[in-house]
Write a protein that holds these residues in place. Structure first.
Motif, short mmCIF file in Angstrom:
data_model
loop_
_atom_site.label_atom_id
_atom_site.label_comp_id
_atom_site.label_asym_id
_atom_site.label_seq_id
_atom_site.Cartn_x
_atom_site.Cartn_y
_atom_site.Cartn_z
N ASP A 163 0.84 -1.19 -0.05
CA ASP A 163 -0.01 0.07 0.08
C ASP A 163 0.87 1.28 -0.16
N ASP A 164 2.05 1.30 0.75
CA ASP A 164 2.99 2.37 0.72
C ASP A 164 4.33 1.89 1.16
N SER A 165 5.39 2.87 0.66
CA SER A 165 6.71 2.41 0.78
C SER A 165 7.19 2.04 2.05
N ASN A 166 6.22 2.66 3.43
CA ASN A 166 6.68 2.14 4.65
C ASN A 166 6.30 0.61 5.01
N GLU A 167 5.56 -0.03 4.12
CA GLU A 167 5.19 -1.34 4.45
C GLU A 167 5.97 -2.26 3.79
N LYS A 168 7.16 -1.87 3.01
CA LYS A 168 8.05 -2.70 2.39
C LYS A 168 8.69 -3.51 3.63
N PHE A 565 -15.37 -7.16 -8.01
CA PHE A 565 -14.98 -6.00 -7.66
C PHE A 565 -13.40 -6.48 -7.28
N ALA A 566 -13.11 -7.48 -6.67
CA ALA A 566 -11.70 -7.82 -6.49
C ALA A 566 -10.78 -7.92 -7.59
N TRP A 567 -11.54 -8.28 -8.80
CA TRP A 567 -10.79 -8.66 -10.05
C TRP A 567 -10.54 -7.23 -10.40
N ILE A 568 -11.60 -6.58 -10.45
CA ILE A 568 -11.70 -4.99 -11.05
C ILE A 568 -10.49 -4.18 -10.21
N PRO A 577 -5.50 -7.13 0.98
CA PRO A 577 -7.01 -7.56 0.88
C PRO A 577 -8.01 -6.79 1.67
N SER A 578 -9.06 -6.34 0.97
CA SER A 578 -9.95 -5.66 1.76
C SER A 578 -10.92 -6.36 2.54
N ILE A 579 -11.73 -5.48 3.40
CA ILE A 579 -12.75 -6.17 4.49
C ILE A 579 -13.55 -6.89 3.40
N ALA A 580 -13.91 -6.34 2.48
CA ALA A 580 -15.05 -7.06 1.60
C ALA A 580 -14.43 -8.20 1.08
N LEU A 581 -13.15 -8.34 0.74
CA LEU A 581 -12.76 -9.75 0.18
C LEU A 581 -12.35 -10.61 1.17
N ARG A 582 -12.16 -10.42 2.25
CA ARG A 582 -11.85 -11.18 3.46
C ARG A 582 -13.27 -11.57 3.85
#
Length: 641
Positions: A163-168, A565-568, A577-582
């Motif tokens: 999501d952002d460079s701090n999570e690498k 929507f996960a595919w899109i 992974p979003s809450i929706a996907l989980r």
């Protein structure tokens, strides 16, 4: 000695090939190529058309010849908001997997200095690492397999972006936590693997006293004076101000996007560079590994990288295969090796013509470049190395019957076998092969127009109006089992059984949606209907059975929408992974359990004469479709069973 490098940001183009033959046509091509005025005029016209036609904001072009830059020029805009134009020397682009060529060059440096061997089990190099390759098959995975994309890994995307460079996280941790399964023996088929390239970079780092990025900085970027090339995320301030913005074109307007954060440097996605820097990289490869007074590889090592390492069809040797790290991209009977790269917004391509000391590099800052780059490659090859052969246009006798034996769906082996990411491969990497009454073969795929092919000889087809070729591989029973595309070297397409075809998949899912909606309509409208008809009040069992199928229908529709929507939003979901996907991953199993319950309820409905016969039939049909729906979702990877 002639060398060309082109870097762009928008253009649709075909792919090309090179032969180890020095013809009079190629000589005339070299003379033309050295004419800076003519080359610039042609590129000016070509780029102006492509930027408009393919909705790409900007492009950069670099042409080098005889070891020096002949043409360096920018087209369009790197930033539309500030109207910052593209400058080939200054504008920094993301080049995607084209950056893998840096990784494979570094690996060959490790081979040169003796720390690596191409044919050795890579686990021998990972004794101090938490990463290891499981012994799924007797044959070990080697650097030779990794460099030709023939290691036999499934395709996965998770772990490649954040999501952002701090999570690498450290590369070793990502490779260990997101390891794909080995799904076929190594050396059997080519199947493009991002993970395999990242693993090769990790092997190099394990055998070095520095990180992968440190090794590349010291051994490639510094000697080649690639001062504006980096894996750093975010970019250093001096480069950030020159970064090309990535765009998409929607509803007549360009939409700017933030850069993607990539987590595995050897895979290439995080590499940012300028067209000029990539020109210097190509010059080194075209000049036997040297650039100016610096040398990054020995000439013999360069030749080893550029030669063919993997042949996909012994019967059709002209079919493009794999060099080492380089993809064969031959066109017009000219030998071409290189690579292309894709990020969500940037598209690039690097092509070397070793027999002519010529190279082409293109990069685009909009998805329109996906087609544009290959169109440019074909146009460039047609202009400077034209083909004199007359194309085949009429199918030979018996072509219709032979073509009918080839019809069906062929799916890329570059696909996930163990996660919901499989849906991406099934839907976007499947080719449906058909036949016309005249005997022409047809192919169609999501996002591509239908193409026609004419038989050159049994099992080998030439594109009508294009430069591509299809080659089929046959099993012992004489039935086609695999398909290869000449223009797409790093892929193998496997014939799938009829029940896994896109036609069956779409039919079952479509019928299921209609059936589930009908249940929900009856579910909601049933009480009103019974009151209007003054029908008897259903028993508790009847009511429970209806409620069960209603809930099942709602659950399956919800699961379908969530994964659609996960595919899109694939990149975002792969990064985090979003809450929706989980939630969808839980609901899919509840829907399956409910479907099994509906099967039991169907038996009771017929045994105890619930409702009317038409109502029981409807219930039974919907339940059967729910089972088929679950089966197709399992084939898509949405419902692992």
């Amino acid at each position: 000695m002639v060398t060309l490098v082109v870097a762009l940001v928008s253009t649709p183009i075909g792919t090309t090939a090179i032969l180890a033959v020095f013809s009079s046509d190629s000589l005339s091509g070299q003379v033309e190529l050295s004419n800076q005025t003519a080359t610039e005029a042609w590129l000016d016209e070509t780029m102006a058309r492509q930027l408009e036609e393919y909705h790409v904001p900007g492009a950069a072009v670099v042409v080098v010849s005889d070891g020096e830059a002949v043409l360096t020029k920018g087209y369009g805009y790197a930033d539309l908001a500030s109207q910052q134009p593209v400058d080939a020397d200054e504008t920094v682009f993301s080049i995607g997997s084209t950056g893998k060529l840096v990784t494979w060059t570094a690996v060959m440096q490790g081979v040169e200095d003796g720390r690596l061997e191409l044919d050795r089990d890579i686990n021998d190099y990972l004794t101090d690492s938490t990463v290891s390759v499981p012994d799924t098959y007797p044959e070990p995975v080697t650097l030779e397999h990794l460099g030709t994309h023939s290691a036999g890994f499934e395709d996965i995307f998770s772990g490649m972006v954040a999501d952002d460079s701090n999570e690498k996280r450290p590369m070793e941790n990502i490779l260990a936590d997101h390891q794909p399964a080995r799904v076929r023996p190594p050396g059997q088929f080519v199947s493009y693997s991002n993970y395999g390239t990242a693993l090769a970079g990790h092997v190099l780092a394990e055998q070095s006293e520095e990180s992968f990025t440190g090794f590349v900085d010291n051994r490639i970027f510094t000697p080649l004076a690639m001062d504006d090339t980096t894996y750093a995320q975010p970019l250093p301030p001096r480069l950030e101000s020159r970064r090309a913005i990535g765009y998409t074109y929607q509803n007549g307007e360009y939409q700017a996007h933030d850069p993607v954060v990539w987590t595995l440097p050897p895979e290439g996605g995080s590499l940012r560079t300028t067209a000029t820097d990539m020109g210097q990289f190509m010059l080194a490869h075209l000049n036997g590994g040297s650039y100016g007074s610096e040398r990054i590889l020995e000439a013999e090592t360069v030749r080893e990288m550029h030669r063919r390492h993997f042949t996909k069809s012994e019967e059709v040797p002209e079919l493009n295969g794999m060099a080492y790290g380089f993809i064969e991209m031959d066109r017009n009977d000219e030998r071409i090796v290189g690579h292309w790269g894709d990020t969500p917004r940037f598209k690039s391509l690097l092509a070397l013509y070793p027999e002519h000391d010529t190279g082409l590099f293109v990069v685009y800052n909009s998805p329109g470049g996906a087609l544009a780059r290959f169109e440019l490659l074909q146009a460039f090859t047609d202009r400077y190395y034209p083909q004199s052969d007359t194309p085949v246009v009429e199918p030979p006798t018996g072509a219709t019957e032979r073509a009918r034996e080839l019809t069906g769906d062929y799916r890329s082996l570059t696909i996930s076998e163990s996660s919901w990411e499989r849906v991406l491969g099934v839907m976007t990497r499947t080719y449906t092969v058909g036949v016309t009454d005249e005997g022409y073969l047809t192919t169609s795929s999501l996002g591509e127009e239908t193409r026609r092919w004419v038989e050159r000889r049994p099992g080998v087809y030439e594109e009508i109006g294009g430069s591509d070729m299809l080659v089929f591989q046959f099993g012992e029973n004489g039935r086609a089992t695999h398909m290869f595309r000449h223009s797409f070297g790093p892929a193998t397409y496997e014939r799938v059984p009829w029940y896994e075809s896109l036609t069956v998949l779409q039919s079952v899912l479509g019928a299921g949606v209609v059936a589930f909606l009908s249940v929900l309509l009856l579910w909601l409208g049933g009480p009103v209907w019974r009151r209007w008809r003054a029908s008897d009040v259903p028993s508790d069992r009847e009511r429970s059975a209806r409620w069960l199928l209603g809930v099942v229908s709602l659950l399956w529709l919800t699961v379908l929408v969530i994964f659609l929507f996960a595919w899109i939003n694939f990149n975002a979901e792969a990064a985090s992974p979003s809450i929706a996907l989980r939630t969808g991953k839980v609901l899919r199993y509840l829907a399956l359990a409910g479907t099994i319950g509906a099967v039991v309820a169907t038996g009771f409905a017929w045994h105890e004469d619930y409702w009317s016969r038409p109502a029981r039939l409807h219930y039974s049909i919907v339940t059967a479709l729910a089972l088929l729906f679950a089966w197709q979702l399992s084939l898509l990877g949405v419902l692992p069973l």
